[in-house]
Design a protein around this motif. Structure first.
Motif: not given
Length: 189
Positions: A97-106
């Motif tokens: 979930m943390a990696e997904g959030e990082r990509v979404v924020k980018a």
């Protein structure tokens, strides 16, 4: 009543393309690819300008094209982020979930949209181990044993290029290209 040409599907659409580094590709498999796309709801085909395109290309370069390129750690976890009013209906396969959030924020940084945690969710399969096996096994085709295609492979994919599709133009506009594939990208990598 809304004119059909004002609908979301005719808004300019930006595509970000990613590919696994060739030295990391497992024998017998193709490189893992990734794609993120979003609509630019603040502009239409008629209102978009060269100044905006260059600004967007520079944002892409700043967020995804720095150094050796943005790396997205793809995996079996399916993350969804939906904000249709801002042209976002993202599906991100990642390792956490943390990696997904990082990509979404980018991706959100390119739309100047604030991240809202209540729009982020994880979509789970009832039995992910059997639905998305890490080692998919083999099948016999034309008398030879061949590897089955992978579903949701685990791999690091690196940003390659960004294209913008504008309704009414026959070809997309290349905003940024780190691969040298496209002639005349809007800005240099």
């Amino acid at each position: 009543m809304m004119d059909v040409h004002e609908s979301r599907k005719f808004k300019p659409q930006c595509f970000l393309y990613f590919l696994e580094d060739y030295q990391d590709v497992e024998d017998g498999f193709s490189p893992v690819a990734g794609e993120i796309s979003f609509r630019i709801t603040s502009h239409s085909s008629e209102s978009i300008t060269e100044v905006y395109l260059k600004s967007l290309a520079n944002q892409v370069k700043s967020e995804f094209g720095r150094g050796s390129g943005f790396v997205w750690k793809k995996g079996k976890t399916n993350i969804a982020y939906t904000d249709k009013d801002n042209g976002l209906q993202l599906r991100i396969l990642c390792r956490s979930m943390a990696e997904g959030e990082r990509v979404v924020k980018a991706a959100l940084s390119l739309t100047n949209t604030a991240f809202e945690s209540d729009r982020l969710s994880e979509v789970n399969n009832a039995n992910p181990t059997s639905a998305y096996p890490t080692v998919p096994g083999t099948v016999r085709i034309l008398g030879k044993s061949r590897k089955r295609p992978r579903k949701r492979p685990i791999a690091d994919v690196r940003f390659q290029y960004a294209l913008l599709h504008i309704h009414g133009l026959p070809n997309p506009i290349c905003l940024l290209d780190r691969t040298g594939t496209f002639r005349n990208p809007l800005i240099d990598a």
